[in-house]
Design an enzyme around this catalytic site. Sequence first.
Site, PDB file in Angstrom:
ATOM      1  N   CYS A 168       0.919  -1.119  -0.040  1.00 49.91           N
ATOM      2  CA  CYS A 168      -0.010  -0.002   0.071  1.00 49.91           C
ATOM      3  C   CYS A 168       0.832   1.344   0.001  1.00 49.91           C
ATOM      4  CB  CYS A 168      -0.931   0.032   1.204  1.00 49.91           C
ATOM      5  SG  CYS A 168      -2.089   1.464   1.359  1.00 49.91           S
ATOM      6  N   ASP A 203       0.711   3.492   1.887  1.00 49.24           N
ATOM      7  CA  ASP A 203       0.803   4.021   3.205  1.00 49.24           C
ATOM      8  C   ASP A 203       2.027   4.415   3.737  1.00 49.24           C
ATOM      9  OD1 ASP A 203      -1.411   3.850   6.002  1.00 49.24           O
ATOM     10  OD2 ASP A 203       0.631   4.021   6.055  1.00 49.24           O
ATOM     11  N   ARG A 258       3.176   4.382   6.472  1.00 49.83           N
ATOM     12  CA  ARG A 258       3.762   3.592   7.846  1.00 49.83           C
ATOM     13  C   ARG A 258       4.298   2.240   7.284  1.00 49.83           C
ATOM     14  NH1 ARG A 258      -2.165   3.716  10.285  1.00 49.83           N
ATOM     15  NH2 ARG A 258      -2.568   3.424   8.248  1.00 49.83           N
ATOM     16  N   HIS A 305      -1.950  -4.104   5.121  1.00 51.15           N
ATOM     17  CA  HIS A 305      -1.679  -3.678   6.649  1.00 51.15           C
ATOM     18  C   HIS A 305      -2.724  -3.320   7.368  1.00 51.15           C
ATOM     19  CE1 HIS A 305      -2.194   0.790   5.928  1.00 51.15           C
ATOM     20  NE2 HIS A 305      -2.075   0.249   4.580  1.00 51.15           N
ATOM     21  N   CYS A 310      -5.691   0.191   6.961  1.00 52.61           N
ATOM     22  CA  CYS A 310      -5.587   0.519   5.683  1.00 52.61           C
ATOM     23  C   CYS A 310      -6.971   1.587   5.335  1.00 52.61           C
ATOM     24  CB  CYS A 310      -5.465  -0.671   4.729  1.00 52.61           C
ATOM     25  SG  CYS A 310      -5.300  -0.420   3.048  1.00 52.61           S
TER      26      CYS A 310
END
Length: 206
Positions: free
Chosen positions: A39, A41, A43, A100, A103
Amino acid sequence: MQDIYKALKQFKENDYLRNQTFYENLSESQTPHTLFIGCSDSRVSPERLLQAYPGEVFHIRNIANIVPPAGQSVKYASTTSAIEYAVEVLNVKNIIVCGHSNCGGCAASIHPPENIDQLPYTSIWISQINALRDQIAEEMTDASLTEKATCLEKLNVVQQLENLLTFDNIRDRVENGHLVLNGWHYNIGAGEISIYNQESKEYEIF
Ligand SMILES: [Zn+2]
């Protein structure tokens, strides 16, 4: 707020100059062992998870770590071309599809935010997981939104592994043992990776 130019200066002074020979050698070519499809993302950090140096991991990042199937490969060529390049040119040995916890893409699919109309491209992209979302809505009627979103995060990874196998070259390499597909779900707060076992069809905490 992160000062990006201060960070660049530190990279040059603390990282590059101390490892100059490494970077000079790296400039010649890349031989990544793994394609990481994760993703977007912020993090999710593939290099941290894999304890890898530059040159080891080829990345594809998009919202909700989606792999368009072969039939959609032209429409979503940004993702499928990178997969093609990683497999055919770089000859990666592993592909990891990594979902994750928390999400945003999966959560938005389960429960679209109020401003979803202002996110037309995001809407189109995540509509690729509508069938999974609908399946979860049907099978988990009493579950909370969080439980449904977590389930979608995990089922989504499995679906993307299946989508990878719709490409003939990937299926051939997997069947010949030249390529291994890995499905992961990363619990950010717990620092835990759950790995999808393709035999038992269950996730196992690593
Ligand atoms: Zn995400």
